[in-house]
Enzyme design. Structure first.
Site, mmCIF file in Angstrom:
data_model
loop_
_atom_site.group_PDB
_atom_site.id
_atom_site.type_symbol
_atom_site.label_atom_id
_atom_site.label_comp_id
_atom_site.label_asym_id
_atom_site.label_seq_id
_atom_site.Cartn_x
_atom_site.Cartn_y
_atom_site.Cartn_z
ATOM 1 N N ARG A 42 38.747 29.189 55.725
ATOM 2 C CA ARG A 42 37.756 30.171 55.271
ATOM 3 C C ARG A 42 36.973 29.646 54.089
ATOM 4 N NH1 ARG A 42 41.386 34.464 53.477
ATOM 5 N NH2 ARG A 42 39.500 35.463 52.700
ATOM 6 N N ASP B 115 48.630 31.834 56.798
ATOM 7 C CA ASP B 115 47.658 32.166 55.762
ATOM 8 C C ASP B 115 47.192 30.920 55.022
ATOM 9 O OD1 ASP B 115 46.202 33.964 53.857
ATOM 10 O OD2 ASP B 115 47.600 33.002 52.477
ATOM 11 N N HIS C 127 49.645 42.273 42.194
ATOM 12 C CA HIS C 127 48.672 41.256 42.606
ATOM 13 C C HIS C 127 47.306 41.629 42.072
ATOM 14 C CE1 HIS C 127 46.720 38.129 44.951
ATOM 15 N NE2 HIS C 127 45.764 39.013 45.166
ATOM 16 N N SER D 234 45.357 38.237 54.102
ATOM 17 C CA SER D 234 45.815 37.057 53.365
ATOM 18 C C SER D 234 46.703 37.464 52.205
ATOM 19 C CB SER D 234 44.602 36.270 52.856
ATOM 20 O OG SER D 234 45.003 35.216 51.997
ATOM 21 N N LYS E 7 51.407 37.580 52.332
ATOM 22 C CA LYS E 7 52.274 36.868 51.374
ATOM 23 C C LYS E 7 53.119 37.851 50.572
ATOM 24 C CE LYS E 7 48.986 34.429 49.336
ATOM 25 N NZ LYS E 7 47.759 34.579 50.135
#
Length: 425
Positions: free
Chosen positions: A170, A163, A84, A185, A189
């Protein structure tokens, strides 16, 4: 046990620590619509201002995961690892990295997103390939992971729905920057995705979400600890995002550059980071002896890419979209390129149509910026610095304004900072 949302808000507003029960109830009730947006907005702001303890963040993340399903990848007969990135300009690394790691014997379940603002989205880039589709159901996802070893697709609706709802809130309440909420967040995931190992690429610099090294390190440490606590082997690299990655910033142009890397070429910085992340993923997945550089050189990574694109309906041999209009910006003086501002170039690409201001906005596959010079390169007056590309010439004005001064030229070459700044595990 039922809680009153206002009491949970007050506890955090006053600097208190939320109990496990209060966190579980708040996340579940908000997901089900029993807690109003304005109440969750108030709690998010209190978290931004007051912070959370590591135990609170871990529980919040667990509650987010519990709001939906957790994928079971046990049918995949090889180890799994994912990556990520916190996002940047020209950050196309997922495209060559995913098939490269798969070519080395580790399956990569890559759930990706779309771009917003000056940072590009992996799905937007891949959708410039004719026929390629981002949406896969769980059965298709697991079958492709088992048969091809590489998947890049959108996250399903059942994965961490809390999320999805909180992220949208947000975005419009000025609480995106809260590190506990960023970390939970991302990690909710990734953990729900079911991967066995995870490598985080935490960007820092003008083109990154985290501008300071201290903030980037805090976010990386928080996410690594969350991953380990949930049984996922997790490591983070802090990488520089003061300069765009590679030469291409956009959608189709970044696909072209990624294919060049898979063919054994491409810009040195893109190759360097792709290999660095590949080695971390392979090591975390228990394959430390695999050689990703060899897989790039001998064509295995390219074969894996072509199989991955075909499996999702894409044509790896198709001609990619090209912009109808271009505008080239040239150097005013002789010298050396001393810096290329990632944020300014990213905004220019966005203004040309490569990015979006709102999630529902369309993006142009052909729009973007192509750099002709990077920091340290010599340049003479009149040499091209970068080219703006778009199908709509009316967009040039805003893009030229955004990129004005993005490339600095000085009399001496700069000291180029390392791409990989630090490693946390």
């Amino acid at each position: 046990m039922t809680y009153a949302a206002v009491d949970v808000i007050r506890t955090k507003r006053d600097g208190g620590v939320l109990s496990d029960g209060a966190i579980d109830w708040m996340v579940d009730a908000y997901t089900k619509g029993l807690v109003a947006d304005e109440q969750m907005s108030a709690l998010a702001m209190a978290i931004l201002l007051r912070g959370m303890t590591p135990a609170e963040i871990a529980r919040w993340t667990a509650a987010m995961i519990a709001s939906g399903e957790r994928l079971d990848l046990s049918a995949v007969d090889r180890p799994t690892a994912d990556k990520h990135s916190t996002g940047g300009v020209g950050d196309k690394i997922t495209l060559p990295l995913t098939p490269l790691v798969a070519a080395c014997g580790v399956a990569v379940p890559q759930l990706s997103g779309r771009g917003l603002g000056h940072t590009g989205g992996t799905l937007d880039k891949l959708e410039s390939i004719p026929g390629w589709r981002a949406q896969l159901d769980n059965a298709e996802f697991i079958a492709q992971l088992r048969d091809v070893g590489a998947v890049i697709c959108a996250a399903g609706e059942g994965l961490a729905p809390a999320d999805r709802k909180l992220y949208a809130l947000r975005d419009v309440t000025g609480t995106v920057e809260a590190i506990p909420l960023i970390a939970s967040s991302i990690m909710s995931k990734k953990i729900a995705e079911g991967t066995g190992a995870l490598v985080l690429d935490v960007k820092v610099g003008s083109g990154a979400f985290m501008k300071s090294l201290d903030d980037a390190r805090e976010l990386a440490r928080t996410m690594v600890d969350l991953g380990i606590a949930h049984g996922v082997r997790t490591v983070a690299l802090l990488t520089d995002m003061s300069t765009p990655l590679g030469l291409a910033i956009g959608n189709a142009v970044e696909v072209e550059e990624s294919v060049a890397v898979l063919a054994g070429g491409g810009p040195p910085d893109v190759v360097e980071l792709t290999l660095a992340l590949a080695r971390e993923m392979l090591d975390a997945a228990g394959r430390p002896d695999a050689d990703p550089a060899a897989a790039l050189a001998d064509g295995r990574a390219m074969d894996s890419w072509r199989a991955m694109i075909r499996a999702q309906g894409g044509d790896p041999d198709a001609v990619l979209p090209t912009a109808r209009e271009t505008h080239t910006v040239t150097a005013d003086a002789d010298g050396f390129v001393t810096s290329v501002d990632a944020y300014a170039i990213g905004v220019a690409a966005w203004r040309l149509g490569a990015g979006r201001a709102r999630k529902e906005d369309p993006v142009s596959a052909a729009a973007g910026v192509v750099l002709h010079r990077r920091p340290g390169d010599p340049v003479r007056a009149g040499d091209p610095l970068y080219q703006l590309r778009t199908d709509d010439p009316a967009r040039f004005g805003a893009a030229i304004e955004a990129a004005a001064g993005a490339v600095s030229v000085g009399s001496a070459p700069p000291t180029v900072a390392p791409l990989v700044i630090d490693r946390l595990a």
